[in-house]
Design a protein around this motif. Structure first.
Motif, PDB file in Angstrom:
ATOM      1  N   THR A  33       0.779  -1.234  -0.107  1.00  0.00           N
ATOM      2  CA  THR A  33       0.042  -0.071  -0.043  1.00  0.00           C
ATOM      3  C   THR A  33       0.876   1.343   0.011  1.00  0.00           C
ATOM      4  O   THR A  33       0.601   2.370  -0.681  1.00  0.00           O
ATOM      5  N   LEU A  36       2.360   1.765  -3.599  1.00  0.00           N
ATOM      6  CA  LEU A  36       1.395   2.513  -4.149  1.00  0.00           C
ATOM      7  C   LEU A  36       1.194   3.832  -3.804  1.00  0.00           C
ATOM      8  O   LEU A  36       1.222   4.834  -4.893  1.00  0.00           O
ATOM      9  N   GLY A  37       1.035   4.049  -2.886  1.00  0.00           N
ATOM     10  CA  GLY A  37       0.688   5.665  -2.163  1.00  0.00           C
ATOM     11  C   GLY A  37       1.929   6.520  -2.386  1.00  0.00           C
ATOM     12  O   GLY A  37       1.671   7.775  -2.523  1.00  0.00           O
ATOM     13  N   LEU A  42       0.027   7.331  -9.505  1.00  0.00           N
ATOM     14  CA  LEU A  42      -0.926   6.406  -9.295  1.00  0.00           C
ATOM     15  C   LEU A  42      -2.041   7.041  -8.078  1.00  0.00           C
ATOM     16  O   LEU A  42      -3.073   6.551  -8.544  1.00  0.00           O
ATOM     17  N   VAL A  43      -1.301   7.419  -7.194  1.00  0.00           N
ATOM     18  CA  VAL A  43      -2.579   7.836  -6.396  1.00  0.00           C
ATOM     19  C   VAL A  43      -1.983   9.408  -5.827  1.00  0.00           C
ATOM     20  O   VAL A  43      -0.761   9.632  -5.678  1.00  0.00           O
ATOM     21  N   GLY A  48      -7.301   6.506  -3.658  1.00  0.00           N
ATOM     22  CA  GLY A  48      -7.006   5.192  -3.687  1.00  0.00           C
ATOM     23  C   GLY A  48      -7.358   4.309  -2.505  1.00  0.00           C
ATOM     24  O   GLY A  48      -7.665   4.877  -1.344  1.00  0.00           O
ATOM     25  N   THR A  50      -6.935  -0.114  -0.570  1.00  0.00           N
ATOM     26  CA  THR A  50      -6.198  -1.304  -0.740  1.00  0.00           C
ATOM     27  C   THR A  50      -6.914  -2.214   0.400  1.00  0.00           C
ATOM     28  O   THR A  50      -7.478  -1.651   1.195  1.00  0.00           O
ATOM     29  N   ASP A 138      -5.869  -4.046  -4.854  1.00  0.00           N
ATOM     30  CA  ASP A 138      -5.539  -2.929  -5.060  1.00  0.00           C
ATOM     31  C   ASP A 138      -6.179  -2.074  -5.843  1.00  0.00           C
ATOM     32  O   ASP A 138      -6.582  -2.403  -7.044  1.00  0.00           O
ATOM     33  N   THR A 140      -5.992   2.073  -7.449  1.00  0.00           N
ATOM     34  CA  THR A 140      -5.488   3.467  -7.767  1.00  0.00           C
ATOM     35  C   THR A 140      -6.291   4.309  -8.784  1.00  0.00           C
ATOM     36  O   THR A 140      -6.983   3.692  -9.429  1.00  0.00           O
ATOM     37  N   HIS A 141      -5.935   5.472  -8.809  1.00  0.00           N
ATOM     38  CA  HIS A 141      -6.366   6.321  -9.828  1.00  0.00           C
ATOM     39  C   HIS A 141      -5.306   6.797 -10.866  1.00  0.00           C
ATOM     40  O   HIS A 141      -4.933   8.131 -10.966  1.00  0.00           O
ATOM     41  N   ALA A 142      -4.856   5.795 -11.311  1.00  0.00           N
ATOM     42  CA  ALA A 142      -3.747   6.015 -12.125  1.00  0.00           C
ATOM     43  C   ALA A 142      -3.653   7.024 -13.145  1.00  0.00           C
ATOM     44  O   ALA A 142      -4.507   6.985 -14.043  1.00  0.00           O
TER      45      ALA A 142
END
Length: 341
Positions: A33, A36-37, A42-43, A48, A50, A138, A140-142
């Motif tokens: 997480t 990604l964060g 991605l976010v 986002g 997870t 997972d 995200t707002h990629a």
């Protein structure tokens, strides 16, 4: 997009959280997480979510299958175990049999089924995570995925780029309706590795933390590769005044026009501090001949609305020696913007 998974770091996360009584699955959920964060492509902060499905015991030592899902208000880049509230999974899955469910009832039901009543509210997309069968999910707002699918032919582009490896979910406001529709899309093709949510973002999932994370990186990379084909990286330039006024000249004008009038005659207005940015990407964007069109189309994800609102205030180019004309135009533009907003 490069994977930032590191075996040594993953093991270290497991070892560190084990000392606090946190299981390996939750520890790895925290680890990926944060990966990604930590990537703004991605976010953004707060966006986002997870989840991981695991088993936990309550005060009566009864074991429950739970969904540990990102809590509202937590930042993925700095999430801790407290930011992954555990919700009993079986009751959540039963909600899928309902025809409709209000947001208020959904939030209340999720809170009723928390193992810890003091935990934060689970994400608004908790049910979407719950209705999927995978251990790790997972979301995200990629930016690359949104750039690809926020097009009139977004569904066709998804089919071209992902060739059946990702499900496509038409736009629905996040909540119960989106969770049910996403589950239906998955059920129709349970071999997919994730879901593309039109004008929203991307979900990937897997049996372990690394698989779900790697699928996110791979699927976003595919979108980036498709966008790179034939991309027009430079906007056609607008016709500008021969000489522009300096930032020092225009800043007081903008600050004055944007100041909030005081509530009483003897009080001071609320003034704002400005920053002035001119990197090549910004100048390419603001100097485009069609900036009045593309700047007013709205943001690609609610993540951005939190920080920038939906539309920027557009001002004319400030010609040197004509600050009175610029000031008049700015005051009019600010008044129109406020009324429209």
């Amino acid at each position: 997009m490069q994977s930032r998974w590191n075996d040594a770091d993953a093991r270290a996360a497991v070892d560190t959280y084990a000392k606090a009584g946190i299981g390996a699955d939750v520890a790895l959920r925290i680890y990926t997480t944060r990966l990604l964060g930590g990537d703004p492509l991605l976010v953004l902060h707060g966006g986002g979510n997870t989840s991981v499905k695991t088993r936990m015991t309550d005060l009566l030592s009864e074991t429950h299958e739970v969904l540990c899902v990102k809590g509202s208000g937590w930042d993925m880049a700095a999430v801790e175990p407290a930011g992954l509230p555990a919700v009993k999974l079986a009751p959540l899955r039963k909600l899928r049999s309902l025809d409709r469910l209000s947001d208020e009832d959904m939030v209340n039901f999720q809170r009723v089924n928390l193992l810890d009543a003091t935990a934060p509210n689970p994400s608004v997309e908790t049910l979407l995570h719950a209705f999927l069968p995978h251990t790790f999910v997972d979301h995200t707002h990629a930016a690359a995925v949104l750039s690809l699918v926020d097009q009139p032919d977004g569904a066709e582009l998804v089919a071209e780029v992902y060739d059946g490896t990702m499900g496509f979910v038409p736009y629905v406001i996040p909540g119960f309706g989106l969770a049910k529709l996403s589950a239906q899309v998955f059920d129709a093709n349970p071999g997919v590795e994730g879901l593309i949510l039109h004008k929203h973002g991307i979900f990937t999932f897997g049996g372990d933390a690394r698989e779900a994370y790697q699928r996110m990186i791979d699927m976003v990379s595919r979108a980036e590769a498709r966008l790179a084909r034939g991309r027009r990286n430079v906007f056609a330039s607008a016709k500008l005044p021969k000489e522009l006024a300096s930032a020092a000249d225009i800043a007081p004008v903008i600050r004055g026009a944007c100041a909030v009038p005081p509530a009483t005659p003897d009080a001071e207005p609320k003034r704002f501090v400005l920053t002035f940015r001119t990197d090549p990407a910004i100048m390419n964007y603001v100097g485009g001949a069609d900036v009045a069109d593309y700047s007013q189309r709205g943001v690609v994800t609610p993540d951005h609305i939190i920080r920038t609102k939906n539309f920027p205030l557009l001002l004319p180019a400030p010609a040197a020696g004509k600050l009175d004309d610029f000031a008049k135009a700015v005051r009019g533009a600010v008044a129109d913007y406020a009324a429209s907003y």
